[in-house]
Write a protein that holds these residues in place. Structure first.
Motif, PDB file in Angstrom:
ATOM      1  N   VAL A  31       0.842  -1.203   0.000  1.00  0.00           N
ATOM      2  CA  VAL A  31       0.000   0.000   0.000  1.00  0.00           C
ATOM      3  C   VAL A  31       0.878   1.254   0.000  1.00  0.00           C
ATOM      4  O   VAL A  31       0.622   2.207  -0.743  1.00  0.00           O
ATOM      5  CB  VAL A  31      -0.980   0.004   1.195  1.00  0.00           C
ATOM      6  N   LEU A  32       1.927   1.258   0.811  1.00  0.00           N
ATOM      7  CA  LEU A  32       2.842   2.407   0.846  1.00  0.00           C
ATOM      8  C   LEU A  32       3.532   2.611  -0.503  1.00  0.00           C
ATOM      9  O   LEU A  32       3.677   3.747  -0.969  1.00  0.00           O
ATOM     10  CB  LEU A  32       3.885   2.232   1.956  1.00  0.00           C
ATOM     11  N   GLU A  33       3.952   1.521  -1.128  1.00  0.00           N
ATOM     12  CA  GLU A  33       4.602   1.624  -2.443  1.00  0.00           C
ATOM     13  C   GLU A  33       3.633   2.179  -3.486  1.00  0.00           C
ATOM     14  O   GLU A  33       4.004   3.047  -4.287  1.00  0.00           O
ATOM     15  CB  GLU A  33       5.131   0.258  -2.887  1.00  0.00           C
ATOM     16  N   GLU A  34       2.416   1.680  -3.481  1.00  0.00           N
ATOM     17  CA  GLU A  34       1.411   2.162  -4.430  1.00  0.00           C
ATOM     18  C   GLU A  34       1.059   3.629  -4.166  1.00  0.00           C
ATOM     19  O   GLU A  34       0.855   4.402  -5.098  1.00  0.00           O
ATOM     20  CB  GLU A  34       0.145   1.294  -4.368  1.00  0.00           C
ATOM     21  N   LEU A  89      -4.327   2.831   5.120  1.00  0.00           N
ATOM     22  CA  LEU A  89      -3.244   2.957   6.102  1.00  0.00           C
ATOM     23  C   LEU A  89      -3.766   3.478   7.440  1.00  0.00           C
ATOM     24  O   LEU A  89      -3.387   2.969   8.505  1.00  0.00           O
ATOM     25  CB  LEU A  89      -2.142   3.867   5.558  1.00  0.00           C
ATOM     26  N   MET A  90      -4.639   4.461   7.393  1.00  0.00           N
ATOM     27  CA  MET A  90      -5.191   5.017   8.634  1.00  0.00           C
ATOM     28  C   MET A  90      -6.037   3.980   9.376  1.00  0.00           C
ATOM     29  O   MET A  90      -5.973   3.885  10.600  1.00  0.00           O
ATOM     30  CB  MET A  90      -6.004   6.278   8.340  1.00  0.00           C
ATOM     31  N   SER A  91      -6.794   3.201   8.630  1.00  0.00           N
ATOM     32  CA  SER A  91      -7.661   2.214   9.281  1.00  0.00           C
ATOM     33  C   SER A  91      -6.882   0.995   9.776  1.00  0.00           C
ATOM     34  O   SER A  91      -7.385   0.230  10.594  1.00  0.00           O
ATOM     35  CB  SER A  91      -8.783   1.781   8.338  1.00  0.00           C
ATOM     36  N   SER A  92      -5.662   0.827   9.309  1.00  0.00           N
ATOM     37  CA  SER A  92      -4.863  -0.327   9.734  1.00  0.00           C
ATOM     38  C   SER A  92      -4.102  -0.077  11.037  1.00  0.00           C
ATOM     39  O   SER A  92      -3.519  -1.001  11.597  1.00  0.00           O
ATOM     40  CB  SER A  92      -3.859  -0.700   8.638  1.00  0.00           C
ATOM     41  N   LEU A  93      -4.118   1.151  11.510  1.00  0.00           N
ATOM     42  CA  LEU A  93      -3.360   1.486  12.718  1.00  0.00           C
ATOM     43  C   LEU A  93      -3.996   0.860  13.952  1.00  0.00           C
ATOM     44  O   LEU A  93      -5.215   0.849  14.103  1.00  0.00           O
ATOM     45  CB  LEU A  93      -3.278   3.008  12.880  1.00  0.00           C
ATOM     46  N   ASP A  94      -3.138   0.353  14.834  1.00  0.00           N
ATOM     47  CA  ASP A  94      -3.600  -0.269  16.079  1.00  0.00           C
ATOM     48  C   ASP A  94      -3.283   0.685  17.232  1.00  0.00           C
ATOM     49  O   ASP A  94      -2.160   0.720  17.733  1.00  0.00           O
ATOM     50  CB  ASP A  94      -2.904  -1.615  16.280  1.00  0.00           C
ATOM     51  N   PHE A  95      -4.287   1.443  17.636  1.00  0.00           N
ATOM     52  CA  PHE A  95      -4.086   2.448  18.681  1.00  0.00           C
ATOM     53  C   PHE A  95      -3.955   1.824  20.071  1.00  0.00           C
ATOM     54  O   PHE A  95      -3.446   2.465  20.978  1.00  0.00           O
ATOM     55  CB  PHE A  95      -5.229   3.474  18.653  1.00  0.00           C
ATOM     56  N   LYS A  96      -4.391   0.581  20.223  1.00  0.00           N
ATOM     57  CA  LYS A  96      -4.272  -0.082  21.526  1.00  0.00           C
ATOM     58  C   LYS A  96      -2.846  -0.569  21.772  1.00  0.00           C
ATOM     59  O   LYS A  96      -2.304  -0.384  22.850  1.00  0.00           O
ATOM     60  CB  LYS A  96      -5.247  -1.256  21.619  1.00  0.00           C
ATOM     61  N   LYS A  97      -2.251  -1.196  20.776  1.00  0.00           N
ATOM     62  CA  LYS A  97      -0.908  -1.761  20.942  1.00  0.00           C
ATOM     63  C   LYS A  97       0.196  -0.717  20.796  1.00  0.00           C
ATOM     64  O   LYS A  97       1.190  -0.777  21.496  1.00  0.00           O
ATOM     65  CB  LYS A  97      -0.670  -2.883  19.928  1.00  0.00           C
ATOM     66  N   ASP A 136       7.679   8.264   1.495  1.00  0.00           N
ATOM     67  CA  ASP A 136       8.922   7.550   1.191  1.00  0.00           C
ATOM     68  C   ASP A 136       9.745   7.298   2.454  1.00  0.00           C
ATOM     69  O   ASP A 136      10.374   6.244   2.592  1.00  0.00           O
ATOM     70  CB  ASP A 136       9.738   8.295   0.135  1.00  0.00           C
ATOM     71  N   ASP A 137       9.724   8.244   3.389  1.00  0.00           N
ATOM     72  CA  ASP A 137      10.413   8.039   4.676  1.00  0.00           C
ATOM     73  C   ASP A 137       9.754   6.916   5.474  1.00  0.00           C
ATOM     74  O   ASP A 137      10.440   6.063   6.045  1.00  0.00           O
ATOM     75  CB  ASP A 137      10.421   9.325   5.507  1.00  0.00           C
ATOM     76  N   ILE A 138       8.436   6.916   5.517  1.00  0.00           N
ATOM     77  CA  ILE A 138       7.714   5.857   6.230  1.00  0.00           C
ATOM     78  C   ILE A 138       7.985   4.508   5.568  1.00  0.00           C
ATOM     79  O   ILE A 138       8.248   3.510   6.250  1.00  0.00           O
ATOM     80  CB  ILE A 138       6.198   6.152   6.284  1.00  0.00           C
ATOM     81  N   LEU A 139       7.943   4.482   4.245  1.00  0.00           N
ATOM     82  CA  LEU A 139       8.192   3.241   3.507  1.00  0.00           C
ATOM     83  C   LEU A 139       9.599   2.720   3.783  1.00  0.00           C
ATOM     84  O   LEU A 139       9.792   1.521   4.019  1.00  0.00           O
ATOM     85  CB  LEU A 139       7.980   3.458   2.010  1.00  0.00           C
ATOM     86  N   SER A 140      10.556   3.603   3.775  1.00  0.00           N
ATOM     87  CA  SER A 140      11.935   3.207   4.047  1.00  0.00           C
ATOM     88  C   SER A 140      12.060   2.605   5.450  1.00  0.00           C
ATOM     89  O   SER A 140      12.697   1.564   5.636  1.00  0.00           O
ATOM     90  CB  SER A 140      12.856   4.420   3.905  1.00  0.00           C
ATOM     91  N   ALA A 141      11.439   3.248   6.416  1.00  0.00           N
ATOM     92  CA  ALA A 141      11.469   2.729   7.792  1.00  0.00           C
ATOM     93  C   ALA A 141      10.718   1.403   7.883  1.00  0.00           C
ATOM     94  O   ALA A 141      11.159   0.474   8.572  1.00  0.00           O
ATOM     95  CB  ALA A 141      10.860   3.754   8.744  1.00  0.00           C
TER      96      ALA A 141
END
Length: 146
Positions: A31-34, A89-97, A136-141
């Protein structure tokens, strides 16, 4: 079937095959690459449209640049894919963990969403270029995480 249609179908099936066999981590990477790719496509489409509108001769413009209708369609599709990717990407975030990381990523994704909306509305590229840097920074990380 023309070449471009075949290439689109190939690319779509290639992405689908990547997603089907991927882990959650690999899915986010895809998803980040796309997202990065579509941000760059939108920048290019905006630039092409601006360059073609500066040329006085319609005949010359048609030879050098794709039609305005085609460019508009590319921009529209890229924009839609960008917004969809950001929502995924926003919906995939786990705010609990991962509260702090999730909040920070959510803020970055929201920033990119806002920049994309503004850039698309105003047909400018500064916000898109900023978003490309962020993604691109997020993808690299992300690629560093095993």
């Amino acid at each position: 079937m023309n070449y471009h249609v075949m290439m689109k179908e190939y690319k779509d099936s290639d992405i689908l095959s990547k997603v089907e066999g991927s882990s959650k981590h690999e899915f986010i990477e895809i998803v980040l690459e796309e997202l990065s790719y579509n941000l760059k496509v939108l920048v290019d489409a905006i630039l092409v449209e601006k360059k073609s509108s500066k040329i006085k001769s319609k005949k010359t413009s048609k030879i050098i640049f794709p039609s305005k209708q085609k460019t508009s369609k590319i921009k529209s599709k890229s924009f839609s894919k960008i917004i969809t990717s950001l929502m995924i990407l926003m919906s995939s975030l786990d705010f609990k963990k991962g509260k702090e990381i999730a909040v920070n990523l959510n803020n970055l994704y929201d920033y990119c969403r806002t920049q994309t909306l503004d850039s698309y509305k105003n047909q400018t590229i500064d916000g898109l270029n900023s978003s490309i840097g962020v993604i691109d920074d997020i993808l690299s990380a992300w690629k560093q995480i095993k």
